[in-house]
Design a protein around this motif. Structure first.
Motif, PDB file in Angstrom:
ATOM      1  N   GLY A 118      -3.282   3.939  -1.526  1.00 51.15           N
ATOM      2  CA  GLY A 118      -2.104   3.378  -0.878  1.00 51.15           C
ATOM      3  C   GLY A 118      -1.976   3.689   0.598  1.00 51.15           C
ATOM      4  O   GLY A 118      -2.651   4.557   1.145  1.00 51.15           O
ATOM      5  N   GLY A 119      -1.055   2.961   1.239  1.00 52.07           N
ATOM      6  CA  GLY A 119      -0.701   3.154   2.636  1.00 52.07           C
ATOM      7  C   GLY A 119       0.383   2.153   2.983  1.00 52.07           C
ATOM      8  O   GLY A 119       0.161   0.950   2.873  1.00 52.07           O
ATOM      9  N   VAL A 149      -3.713   6.704   2.210  1.00 54.06           N
ATOM     10  CA  VAL A 149      -3.200   7.179   3.506  1.00 54.06           C
ATOM     11  C   VAL A 149      -1.672   7.175   3.526  1.00 54.06           C
ATOM     12  O   VAL A 149      -1.053   7.218   4.592  1.00 54.06           O
ATOM     13  N   ASP A 150      -1.060   7.162   2.345  1.00 48.89           N
ATOM     14  CA  ASP A 150       0.395   7.240   2.259  1.00 48.89           C
ATOM     15  C   ASP A 150       0.904   8.679   2.405  1.00 48.89           C
ATOM     16  O   ASP A 150       2.080   8.958   2.185  1.00 48.89           O
ATOM     17  N   VAL A 151       0.007   9.591   2.787  1.00 48.70           N
ATOM     18  CA  VAL A 151       0.404  10.972   3.135  1.00 48.70           C
ATOM     19  C   VAL A 151       0.980  11.054   4.548  1.00 48.70           C
ATOM     20  O   VAL A 151       1.517  12.088   4.943  1.00 48.70           O
ATOM     21  N   LEU A 152       0.870   9.968   5.310  1.00 49.68           N
ATOM     22  CA  LEU A 152       1.336   9.987   6.702  1.00 49.68           C
ATOM     23  C   LEU A 152       2.853  10.107   6.798  1.00 49.68           C
ATOM     24  O   LEU A 152       3.598   9.554   5.974  1.00 49.68           O
ATOM     25  N   ALA A 153       3.310  10.781   7.843  1.00 51.36           N
ATOM     26  CA  ALA A 153       4.752  10.911   8.095  1.00 51.36           C
ATOM     27  C   ALA A 153       5.401   9.549   8.315  1.00 51.36           C
ATOM     28  O   ALA A 153       6.593   9.368   8.044  1.00 51.36           O
ATOM     29  N   THR A 154       4.627   8.573   8.798  1.00 51.51           N
ATOM     30  CA  THR A 154       5.156   7.229   9.076  1.00 51.51           C
ATOM     31  C   THR A 154       5.256   6.361   7.819  1.00 51.51           C
ATOM     32  O   THR A 154       5.762   5.237   7.892  1.00 51.51           O
ATOM     33  N   ASP A 155       4.773   6.853   6.687  1.00 50.04           N
ATOM     34  CA  ASP A 155       4.711   6.027   5.479  1.00 50.04           C
ATOM     35  C   ASP A 155       6.098   5.824   4.874  1.00 50.04           C
ATOM     36  O   ASP A 155       6.868   6.773   4.699  1.00 50.04           O
ATOM     37  N   LYS A 156       6.408   4.572   4.517  1.00 52.86           N
ATOM     38  CA  LYS A 156       7.731   4.238   3.961  1.00 52.86           C
ATOM     39  C   LYS A 156       7.923   4.807   2.558  1.00 52.86           C
ATOM     40  O   LYS A 156       9.052   5.012   2.115  1.00 52.86           O
ATOM     41  N   LEU A 157       6.828   5.020   1.838  1.00 53.17           N
ATOM     42  CA  LEU A 157       6.928   5.490   0.450  1.00 53.17           C
ATOM     43  C   LEU A 157       6.381   6.902   0.271  1.00 53.17           C
ATOM     44  O   LEU A 157       6.265   7.380  -0.854  1.00 53.17           O
TER      45      LEU A 157
END
Length: 300
Positions: free
Chosen positions: A275-276, A233-241
């Protein structure tokens, strides 16, 4: 019944302010049970992965260093985790969880692992919070035991599944598909069977259009009889990486597309979390929880 691999060891203690959100492995099952999506009976506790299964994918020299805690400082830093016997045991449990989930998926159509998706682990090294490659180990297990003839890896984490690509680069029985951020880690990309590189800030509409056009065609062409879904879920705009521009609703629609394609084509699927790294843990948990809600709704 939706069967999900989980043990308390998944939430491994890390140094204070470590950037990996290990607490998600405690919070996610709690949330899913609290809201009534799942019950305790959905979860099963995997045992330790055998050394034979590890050595079917990973080189003996690397495994001996991991097992005996003799990675160099550089090799340890590359993994992102402080090396310990408890960490190695955790990795073996998680990897066995993906094998067990694969067997449950053959029975029920779908199964999941609360952790896993360790796609940056290569044959000879670990990287990026990944020590042993659970998708590769489980795929090999299925092929070796004649439980599958053609595996499709659908890797939708924001980071390329570089380890999985390297492991299966010469194996025609496993097709690796990775859709990831073009300018993101790893800087040096491996060559998957199909790589789709996304520009920074790619939004829901663009992302979902590409996936809808690609996945059904890929299934028709490759005719897999088993799918491993890396659902980071690290595709989110809120993701730090992450550096993409997706919303939680868009991420949910992504998962829906994958599960509906598997369901429609009657292809067993195992989802590993990946990841997330959003600033707010609530965003990570909500996006991951949607993956389980969808699997429950579509299949059961």
């Amino acid at each position: 019944m939706l069967k999900i691999a989980w043990r308390k060891e998944y939430a491994h203690p890390l140094p204070e302010n470590h950037r990996f959100p290990m607490e998600k492995y405690e919070l996610l099952p709690e949330q899913l049970i609290y809201e009534g999506t799942l019950t305790e009976s959905n979860f099963f506790a995997p045992d330790l992965l055998s050394e034979n299964d590890i050595l079917a994918i990973h080189k003996d020299e690397y495994w001996q260093k991991l097992k005996n805690l003799t990675l160099s400082r550089k090799e340890e830093r590359r993994t992102g985790f402080p090396l310990s016997a408890a960490l190695v045991e955790r990795e073996r449990i998680i990897n066995q969880g993906t094998i067990d989930a694969a067997n449950f998926a053959l029975e029920y159509g779908v199964a999941m692992n609360i952790a896993g998706g360790t796609h940056h682990a290569f044959t000879d090294r670990g990287e990026g919070f990944c020590l042993l490659n659970d998708i590769a180990i489980a795929a090999h297990y299925l092929l070796k035991n004649n439980k599958s003839k053609k595996v499709l890896v659908v890797d939708l984490d924001v980071h390329q599944g570089n380890g999985t690509a390297e492991i299966f680069q010469n194996n025609p029985d496993v097709f690796t598909f990775s859709m990831h951020g073009k300018g993101n880690y790893p800087m040096h990309k491996e060559i998957s069977d199909l790589d789709i590189e996304l520009e920074d800030k790619t939004d829901d509409k663009t992302y979902l259009k590409i996936l809808k056009e690609t996945l059904p065609k890929l299934i028709d062409e490759q005719e897999p009889d088993f799918i491993f879904f890396q659902s980071g879920v690290d595709v989110l705009a809120t993701d730090k990486l992450g550096r993409l521009g997706m919303t939680i609703a868009g991420c949910k629609e992504r998962d829906k597309i994958v599960f509906e394609q598997c369901f429609k084509n009657e292809i067993p699927v195992v989802a590993s979390m990946g990841g997330g790294y959003s600033e707010k843990i609530a965003h990570i948990i909500e996006a991951h929880a949607n993956t389980y809600r969808l699997a429950q709704d579509i299949y059961f």
